[in-house]
Every structure is written in structure tokens, then in C-alpha cells.
Write an enzyme that holds these catalytic residues in place. Structure first.
Site, short mmCIF file in Angstrom:
data_model
loop_
_atom_site.label_atom_id
_atom_site.label_comp_id
_atom_site.label_asym_id
_atom_site.label_seq_id
_atom_site.Cartn_x
_atom_site.Cartn_y
_atom_site.Cartn_z
CE1 TYR A 154 -4.02 2.04 0.55
CE2 TYR A 154 -2.70 3.17 2.21
CZ TYR A 154 -3.83 3.11 1.41
OH TYR A 154 -4.77 4.11 1.48
CE LYS A 158 -3.78 4.72 -1.80
NZ LYS A 158 -4.85 5.23 -2.69
#
Length: 249
Positions: A154, A158
């Protein structure tokens, strides 16, 4: 109204930040195309908007499929006549785990949705928006600014969103296309469900300077600013909406 006569696409519009943004954009005058992988949730968002007198439509969309996103952009233009705002918001996370224990399929899936999904949105929306200009907003995360333990995939995805936001802003500013990102902290959405069910929630609730969890509506306020002409001289930034998570309490 701040978005009068504008049309917006919102991916991941079926809930959480996406739904809050869809409602707020509509209230401010935008026509909204809600896109989501969850059909019932997306339709529910549209029904809420229509019940409040807004103009919205839904399209079932898997942002990992280029053909889906290409169709999304085309359908929006065909339905509403133009495209002024794109919110690349669809995202998923993976169960907390140390990097070497993250399954390869989990890594690929998170990157595919959170980063490749943004790429697909940029790829197909920008050619349309070069005619009229507009605002593109990508949903990043504080995990993309400062890597978070147990969230390696993640965080990596991002971080890529932050970088591609800057690249797109530099390349397409001459067409009056502004490209920015937001970086939420911990927000009370379904994505935070695993934490809410664990002992961590109490600690997380006081881990930032404001000592509370943020709401989807608070993030939507920041999104509205970046979508509107009030931010007309802002591009290439990542606006952190984290209650002071990065600076600590």
C-alpha cells in the site's frame, strides 16, 4: 455553487471518501459519474444524490482494466457532454504483514488498483480534458509520504501516486489541466475496518495532533477545494489531510 456546470468522474464512489466527495460535488452543482466495482454501493450513491435533487449516473468499473476506464470516460462525455474533474479515488489495502510475508498476489492486486488504476484514469481522461482544461485529483495517503510498517504494498503504491501526480502536472499544465493529490491519514471508512475491530483503534484515535479519527466529509472538503476554481493556481501538490499524523501528537 462552486462546481456549477462542471462534470466529474469519481472512481471508488460507492462508499467512504468517494461517496462523500460525490455528494459534496453534486451539492455544489456538478454532474457526477459514479464509478465503482461494487454495483449496489455505486447505485446507492447515485440514488442518494438524486434524492437530494442532484444529477448523477453510475457505471460499473474495474479500474485495473484499461477498457473499463476508457469506456468510463467516453460514457461520461456522452452522458453529460464534457469532463472537467476526475477523482482517481478507487483503492484497496492488504492485511497488515511484514514485507516478506506479503503474498505476491496481494502485492500485485494493491498496486494494480491503487497505482495502475490512477494511471488508467490519467491515460484516458487527459486527452479529453486537453480541449477544456480541468482538475484531476489522485487519492494518495500519508503512507505514500512516509512508508508505514506492515503496509509495504500500500505504501509503495501510494508513493507512486504522489510521484505520477507531479509528473502529470508538469506535462499537462500547458493545457490548463491541474493535477493534484490528497494524502488522507486514518479516516473512518470501511478500509479502516480491520483496525476498528482490533485493540489498535483506541491508540490510533489519539495518534495525531488533533487526537481523533478523520471523517470522509472532512477529506471531501479538501477534494472540493482542489476540484474548484478556488485552487486555480495550484498543481502538482499533495495535500495532506491527516489531523497531524505526520507531525505526531
Amino acid at each position: 455553487m462552486r462546481l456549477e456546470n462542471k462534470t466529474a468522474i469519481i472512481t471508488g464512489g460507492g462508499g467512504g471518501i468517494g461517496r462523500a466527495a460525490a455528494l459534496k460535488f453534486s451539492i455544489e452543482g456538478a454532474k457526477v459519474m459514479v464509478a465503482d466495482y461494487n454495483e449496489s454501493a455505486g447505485i446507492e450513491t447515485v440514488n442518494i444524490i438524486k434524492a437530494k435533487g442532484g444529477n448523477a449516473s453510475f457505471l460499473l468499473t474495474d479500474v485495473t482494466k484499461p477498457s473499463d476506464v476508457e469506456s468510463l470516460v467516453a460514457k461520461t462525455v456522452n452522458t453529460f457532454g464534457r469532463l472537467d474533474i476526475l477523482l482517481n479515488n478507487a483503492g484497496i489495502a492488504h492485511p497488515e504483514n511484514k514485507l516478506v510475508n506479503v503474498e505476491e498476489n496481494e502485492w500485485r492486486q494493491v498496486v494494480d488498483v491503487c497505482l495502475n488504476g490512477v494511471y488508467h484514469g490519467l491515460k484516458y481522461a487527459i486527452p479529453v480534458m486537453t480541449e477544456t482544461g480541468g482538475s484531476i485529483i489522485n487519492t494518495a495517503s500519508v503512507a505514500g509520504i512516509k512508508g508505514q510498517k506492515l503496509l509495504s504494498a500500500y505504501s509503495a503504491a501510494k508513493s507512486g501516486v504522489v510521484s505520477v501526480t507531479q509528473t502529470a502536472a508538469a506535462e499537462y499544465g500547458k493545457y490548463n489541466i491541474r493535477v493534484n493529490a490528497i494524502a488522507p491519514g486514518i479516516i473512518d471508512t470501511s478500509m479502516a475496518g480491520e483496525w476498528k475491530r482490533s485493540h489498535k483503534w483506541e491508540a490510533l484515535s489519539t495518534a495525531n495532533a488533533l487526537r481523533r479519527i478523520g471523517t470522509p466529509d472532512e477529506v471531501a472538503n479538501a477534494l472540493l477545494f482542489l476540484a474548484s476554481d478556488e485552487s486555480s493556481f495550484i498543481t502538482g501538490i499533495t495535500l495532506v489531510v491527516d489531523g497531524g499524523t505526520l507531525i505526531g501528537r
